[in-house]
Design a protein around this motif. Structure first.
Motif, PDB file in Angstrom:
ATOM      1  N   ASN A   1     -37.267   1.425  -0.428  1.00 55.67           N
ATOM      2  CA  ASN A   1     -37.882   2.332  -1.397  1.00 55.67           C
ATOM      3  C   ASN A   1     -37.283   2.029  -2.763  1.00 55.67           C
ATOM      4  N   THR A   2     -38.097   1.523  -3.650  1.00 55.04           N
ATOM      5  CA  THR A   2     -37.618   1.103  -4.972  1.00 55.04           C
ATOM      6  C   THR A   2     -37.847   2.168  -6.044  1.00 55.04           C
ATOM      7  N   GLU A   3     -38.265   3.370  -5.650  1.00 53.00           N
ATOM      8  CA  GLU A   3     -38.484   4.441  -6.615  1.00 53.00           C
ATOM      9  C   GLU A   3     -37.184   5.072  -7.087  1.00 53.00           C
ATOM     10  N   TYR A   4     -36.102   4.792  -6.358  1.00 54.48           N
ATOM     11  CA  TYR A   4     -34.829   5.452  -6.661  1.00 54.48           C
ATOM     12  C   TYR A   4     -33.765   4.401  -6.978  1.00 54.48           C
ATOM     13  N   ASN A   5     -32.691   4.845  -7.578  1.00 51.69           N
ATOM     14  CA  ASN A   5     -31.611   3.942  -7.966  1.00 51.69           C
ATOM     15  C   ASN A   5     -30.485   4.006  -6.933  1.00 51.69           C
ATOM     16  N   TYR A   6     -29.880   2.858  -6.691  1.00 52.78           N
ATOM     17  CA  TYR A   6     -28.813   2.752  -5.707  1.00 52.78           C
ATOM     18  C   TYR A   6     -27.597   2.121  -6.368  1.00 52.78           C
ATOM     19  N   GLU A   7     -26.431   2.697  -6.079  1.00 53.75           N
ATOM     20  CA  GLU A   7     -25.212   2.174  -6.678  1.00 53.75           C
ATOM     21  C   GLU A   7     -24.006   2.566  -5.842  1.00 53.75           C
ATOM     22  N   GLU A   8     -22.882   1.919  -6.136  1.00 48.75           N
ATOM     23  CA  GLU A   8     -21.612   2.274  -5.507  1.00 48.75           C
ATOM     24  C   GLU A   8     -20.763   3.022  -6.515  1.00 48.75           C
TER      25      GLU A   8
ATOM     26  N   ASP B   1     -14.518   9.277  -8.225  1.00 46.66           N
ATOM     27  CA  ASP B   1     -15.702   9.872  -8.852  1.00 46.66           C
ATOM     28  C   ASP B   1     -16.607  10.556  -7.833  1.00 46.66           C
ATOM     29  N   ALA B   2     -16.097  10.773  -6.624  1.00 44.33           N
ATOM     30  CA  ALA B   2     -16.936  11.284  -5.529  1.00 44.33           C
ATOM     31  C   ALA B   2     -17.153  12.784  -5.594  1.00 44.33           C
ATOM     32  N   GLY B   3     -16.587  13.462  -6.582  1.00 45.59           N
ATOM     33  CA  GLY B   3     -16.795  14.900  -6.688  1.00 45.59           C
ATOM     34  C   GLY B   3     -18.250  15.295  -6.787  1.00 45.59           C
ATOM     35  N   CYS B   4     -19.087  14.384  -7.311  1.00 41.91           N
ATOM     36  CA  CYS B   4     -20.520  14.666  -7.424  1.00 41.91           C
ATOM     37  C   CYS B   4     -21.199  14.771  -6.061  1.00 41.91           C
ATOM     38  N   LEU B   5     -20.485  14.389  -4.995  1.00 36.74           N
ATOM     39  CA  LEU B   5     -21.057  14.417  -3.649  1.00 36.74           C
ATOM     40  C   LEU B   5     -20.666  15.666  -2.862  1.00 36.74           C
ATOM     41  N   LEU B   6     -19.910  16.574  -3.487  1.00 35.34           N
ATOM     42  CA  LEU B   6     -19.400  17.730  -2.765  1.00 35.34           C
ATOM     43  C   LEU B   6     -20.511  18.553  -2.119  1.00 35.34           C
ATOM     44  N   SER B   7     -21.571  18.836  -2.853  1.00 36.88           N
ATOM     45  CA  SER B   7     -22.645  19.663  -2.292  1.00 36.88           C
ATOM     46  C   SER B   7     -23.324  18.962  -1.116  1.00 36.88           C
ATOM     47  N   LEU B   8     -23.473  17.632  -1.198  1.00 35.33           N
ATOM     48  CA  LEU B   8     -24.063  16.894  -0.084  1.00 35.33           C
ATOM     49  C   LEU B   8     -23.131  16.900   1.124  1.00 35.33           C
TER      50      LEU B   8
ATOM     51  N   ARG C   1     -15.349   3.986   0.273  1.00 36.21           N
ATOM     52  CA  ARG C   1     -16.377   3.450  -0.624  1.00 36.21           C
ATOM     53  C   ARG C   1     -17.635   4.283  -0.416  1.00 36.21           C
ATOM     54  N   PHE C   2     -18.259   4.701  -1.521  1.00 31.64           N
ATOM     55  CA  PHE C   2     -19.458   5.528  -1.454  1.00 31.64           C
ATOM     56  C   PHE C   2     -20.641   4.787  -2.059  1.00 31.64           C
ATOM     57  N   PHE C   3     -21.714   4.711  -1.289  1.00 33.36           N
ATOM     58  CA  PHE C   3     -22.960   4.099  -1.736  1.00 33.36           C
ATOM     59  C   PHE C   3     -24.003   5.208  -1.806  1.00 33.36           C
TER      60      PHE C   3
END
Length: 317
Positions: free
Chosen positions: A160-167, A172-179, A214-216
């Motif tokens: 799916n190329t509609e979204y962006n993917y990165e490591e 910096d993983a605090g943005c993943l807390l809710s997930l 490592r977070f992808f």
């Protein structure tokens, strides 16, 4: 057949049996290393054979098999003391292997139950039908699995190329807390019923820094919608190879599912690891979580199952 306490004098023969079981599983799973694990098995079995919980089965002076547990684990699968027999801590040879593992469990568990250890977990190879069938008939059920794949094996998906993917770095993983907490809530719900607590921001960052994961991730504009977490350590001696990493978490927001997004994160992850010289990737999956079981089962091959049995505590009356 005679049963004796675990004793280091049997380690050499135990290593041979354990290696033979690995070789048998390796024939089914192309990603498993064609490797002699003698040194690792010798080291780990010397430690295990000092455990107070376990026994060897001997016939005419020959070692047929062994079963060892780490025991007295508080709160394992309920408010009881539990135990665990890792992948290296049990192996059986000869004829009637199913009968031998059953008799070993009968012999070992009698003492453990008297000491109020009521939860038993045994990890074994997934394609060892004789052993897995015997454990099932002895009241065990599968709870989780270890799976593996070659990093360079084609994933065969339409990304799916509609979204962006990165490591992103673990700092910096605090943005993943809710997930992460959405994953906790998912695992607490039916039919998995996995009783983890949600993370505070502080506790989550402590965990990330401890694991150095490592977070992808996948992003919809600036919104992070899913991730895969990878770390060095896995759940058994096979996963400690220098060219192998292990998935220890993954989640995608519910409204984005069914669009090949998590598959695309996995593809992005594999491509990144390939560039880093990583050859294999593993994942440990709760088989009692049907969402995870279906997803990982499409792209990875199970090579272990962990079997669980909980003894009714009323037996202690």
């Amino acid at each position: 057949m005679l049963f004796e306490k675990l004793n280091e004098k049997y380690v050499e023969d135990a290593v041979k049996i354990a290696q033979a079981e690995y070789n048998m599983e390796q024939k089914y799973i192309e990603a498993l290393y064609e490797k002699d694990y003698k040194d690792i098995l010798t080291e780990t079995l010397k430690d295990m054979f000092r455990s107070k919980y376990g026994a060897v089965a001997v016939e005419r002076g020959k070692l047929l098999g062994y079963l060892g547990f780490w025991g007295g684990l508080d709160g394992q699968f309920g408010n009881v003391k539990g135990s665990f027999s890792p992948l290296f801590a049990n192996a059986i040879s000869g004829e009637n292997r199913g009968k031998t593992i059953s008799q070993l469990f009968e012999h070992v568990s009698e003492k453990m139950v008297r000491e109020e250890i009521l939860s038993f977990a045994i990890c074994t190879y997934s394609h060892d039908v004789e052993i897995t069938s015997s454990l099932t008939m002895n009241g065990f059920g599968i709870r989780c699995a270890d799976a593996i794949r070659n990093v360079d094996k084609p994933l065969n998906i339409n990304p799916n190329t509609e979204y962006n993917y990165e490591e992103i770095h673990y700092n910096d993983a605090g943005c993943l807390l809710s997930l992460k907490n959405d994953l906790v809530k998912h695992l607490r719900a039916s039919p998995t019923y996995f009783p983890n607590d949600e993370f505070s921001e502080k506790d989550f960052m402590i965990l990330c820094n401890k694991r150095k994961s490592r977070f992808f991730i996948a992003k919809d504009k600036l919104d992070v919608i899913g991730y895969i977490e990878i770390m060095n350590d896995g759940e058994n001696f096979i996963t400690v190879e220098p060219d192998m990493l292990n998935i220890c978490g993954a989640y995608l927001k519910e409204k984005y599912r069914g669009k090949n997004i998590l598959q695309s994160i996995l593809l992005f992850t594999l491509e990144a690891l390939k560039k880093d010289g990583i050859k294999r990737i593993g994942v440990d999956c709760e088989t009692i979580n049907p969402t995870a079981l279906r997803f990982w089962g499409k792209y990875f091959d199970n090579y272990t199952y962990s079997f669980i049995r909980r003894v009714d505590e009323r037996i202690l009356r």
